[in-house]
Each structure stands twice: as C-alpha cells, then as structure tokens.
Design a protein around this motif. Structure first.
Motif, PDB file in Angstrom:
ATOM      1  N   ASN A 137       0.625  -1.198  -0.030  1.00 31.10           N
ATOM      2  CA  ASN A 137      -0.015   0.040   0.015  1.00 31.10           C
ATOM      3  C   ASN A 137       0.734   1.233   0.075  1.00 31.10           C
ATOM      4  OD1 ASN A 137       0.481   1.049   2.781  1.00 31.10           O
ATOM      5  ND2 ASN A 137      -0.413  -1.083   3.215  1.00 31.10           N
ATOM      6  N   SER A 138       0.312   2.316  -0.247  1.00 29.64           N
ATOM      7  CA  SER A 138       0.965   3.661  -0.254  1.00 29.64           C
ATOM      8  C   SER A 138       1.808   4.034   0.790  1.00 29.64           C
ATOM      9  CB  SER A 138      -0.025   4.736  -0.792  1.00 29.64           C
ATOM     10  OG  SER A 138      -1.187   4.900  -0.145  1.00 29.64           O
ATOM     11  N   TRP A 139       1.327   3.680   2.090  1.00 33.07           N
ATOM     12  CA  TRP A 139       1.760   4.149   3.237  1.00 33.07           C
ATOM     13  C   TRP A 139       3.109   3.447   3.317  1.00 33.07           C
ATOM     14  CZ3 TRP A 139       2.142   0.181   7.273  1.00 33.07           C
ATOM     15  CH2 TRP A 139       2.634   0.408   8.550  1.00 33.07           C
ATOM     16  N   PHE A 140       3.172   2.060   3.547  1.00 36.94           N
ATOM     17  CA  PHE A 140       4.386   1.461   3.597  1.00 36.94           C
ATOM     18  C   PHE A 140       5.338   1.845   2.529  1.00 36.94           C
ATOM     19  CE2 PHE A 140       6.921  -2.482   3.821  1.00 36.94           C
ATOM     20  CZ  PHE A 140       7.130  -2.757   5.079  1.00 36.94           C
ATOM     21  N   ILE A 141       5.123   1.806   1.441  1.00 39.38           N
ATOM     22  CA  ILE A 141       5.809   2.418   0.207  1.00 39.38           C
ATOM     23  C   ILE A 141       6.508   3.769   0.576  1.00 39.38           C
ATOM     24  CG2 ILE A 141       6.301   2.842  -2.447  1.00 39.38           C
ATOM     25  CD1 ILE A 141       6.412  -0.008  -1.749  1.00 39.38           C
ATOM     26  N   ASN A 142       5.732   4.636   0.926  1.00 41.53           N
ATOM     27  CA  ASN A 142       6.287   5.996   1.222  1.00 41.53           C
ATOM     28  C   ASN A 142       6.495   6.550   2.466  1.00 41.53           C
ATOM     29  OD1 ASN A 142       6.336   6.486  -1.712  1.00 41.53           O
ATOM     30  ND2 ASN A 142       4.248   7.306  -1.607  1.00 41.53           N
ATOM     31  N   GLU A 143       6.158   5.575   3.674  1.00 44.56           N
ATOM     32  CA  GLU A 143       6.373   5.953   5.067  1.00 44.56           C
ATOM     33  C   GLU A 143       7.641   5.094   5.540  1.00 44.56           C
ATOM     34  OE1 GLU A 143       5.711   8.571   7.434  1.00 44.56           O
ATOM     35  OE2 GLU A 143       4.871   9.659   5.664  1.00 44.56           O
ATOM     36  N   ILE A 144       7.381   3.989   5.319  1.00 48.50           N
ATOM     37  CA  ILE A 144       8.131   2.801   5.830  1.00 48.50           C
ATOM     38  C   ILE A 144       9.428   2.521   5.040  1.00 48.50           C
ATOM     39  CG2 ILE A 144       8.273   0.477   6.924  1.00 48.50           C
ATOM     40  CD1 ILE A 144       6.288   2.566   8.272  1.00 48.50           C
ATOM     41  N   VAL A 145       9.210   2.099   3.948  1.00 45.98           N
ATOM     42  CA  VAL A 145      10.284   1.799   2.965  1.00 45.98           C
ATOM     43  C   VAL A 145      11.498   2.717   2.814  1.00 45.98           C
ATOM     44  CG1 VAL A 145      10.904   1.141   0.582  1.00 45.98           C
ATOM     45  CG2 VAL A 145       9.082   0.008   1.574  1.00 45.98           C
TER      46      VAL A 145
END
Length: 201
Positions: free
Chosen positions: A144-152
C-alpha cells in the motif's frame, strides 16, 4: 497511552531522559495517523519490531546516562506490553485474522509485488507478512501507499513514489473488524488462548 507516558516508563526502567525514547514510542504509534482506534497497532507485534522498528532505529540506542538500551526490549516491555495490560504481545496473524477476506482477497497483490521484483531487498520486505502469517491477505499491510512511502524510505533509503496507488491504508482498516483484545487487552487474541492459565515448564 501516549508516547510521553511510554517514554516515562522507559526512563523509570532504563534511566536517561524522555527525549531519548520519544522518537521510538512516537513511531510505534505513528499508525494512529491511519486509524484512530486500536486497530492501528500493526507495529505492536514482533513482526513490527523485527521488520520495521529495529531496522529504522538500530538494535540499540545510547541514552542520556550513556547506557546502552536494547530497542527490542524497549518496544516489548515499555510500549507493547503496557498497551495490553502486560498480558501478551499480539502476532501479525492476530491482526490478519480480523480482516474481512471477502474484500481483501479481491485486491491485486500480485501486480503490486511484481513491480518491485527487480529489487530483492524491497521485494523480500514486502513479502515478509506472507512468510510470517501464511496468509496472502496479510500482504495488504505492506502492499500500500503508506508502507511504500513512509516505511520503505526509512528502512531501505528508497525514494518516495509520487503516483496513484491502487491499494491505500484505508483498505486495511476499513476491512478490519475490531476485536476485544485490541481494546487494551480486554480479552486474549487467538495466538494466546491455548497458553492462558497453563504453566510452562
């Protein structure tokens, strides 16, 4: 419990000052930005500690008293356990079992992960919920967008992706049923029920 209170627990146990621990406790609860109730606690799991928190903050920090503090122990003992009345640490599978599979199963996880297959380190991270739970629906947590743009970007130092995403964080929580154990340990999740009341020895 807010991050200041968690940090006060850390100070009492480990010395130092609130500011030593606040960034970690703040980050563990950063998923409140995605969901305002206790379903948000995806990082309150050993998967969250091992795959997200430790890679970002390191295995240990040095506090204001110049003492080495183990980040895993800090997360477990000063944050997750207090949030569940010191009874248990839920598994990622406990959260995944609360998902409404009739909706989540229709999301295109294959295309999402395929687009990152060239980057083995990232690909392995994205598939880690599946390895952890054995449930394909668990991929909604990383796909999802959160994991790709906040976590990764924090873990792997990858660039933020400015584009439309088919899978977004609300897809997780709009399709997750609230369970009583999520309510600050008011009951036990499935992962704990067989051991409750038994003596291990």
């Amino acid at each position: 419990m807010n991050s200041i209170l968690h940090s006060q627990i850390s100070v009492r146990r480990r010395g130092g000052k609130i500011e030593d621990y606040l960034p970690i406790h703040d980050f563990i609860d950063s998923t409140k930005e995605l969901c305002s109730d206790n379903r948000h606690r995806l990082l309150h799991t050993m998967w969250g500690i091992r795959r997200v928190i430790v890679p970002i903050f390191g295995h240990s920090i040095i506090n204001g008293d110049n003492k080495t503090v183990n980040v895993k122990d800090l997360c477990e003992q000063d944050h997750i356990l207090p949030d569940y009345q010191n009874k248990f640490i839920p598994t990622l599978g406990d959260f995944v079992s609360a998902l409404d599979n009739s909706v989540v199963n229709n999301l295109d996880f294959d295309s999402f992960s395929e687009s990152y297959k060239h980057d083995k380190e990232l690909y392995d991270l994205l598939l880690s919920p599946l390895a952890n739970t054995g449930r394909k629906t668990s991929l909604i947590i990383t796909h999802n967008s959160w994991f790709i743009n906040e976590i990764v970007p924090r873990i792997l130092k990858r660039e933020v992706e400015i584009r439309d995403f088919e899978i977004i964080p609300s897809d997780i929580f709009d399709n997750m049923n609230f369970r009583l154990w999520m309510d600050n340990g008011s009951s036990y999740p499935e992962s704990c029920k067989l051991t409750v009341g038994k003596v291990v020895g």
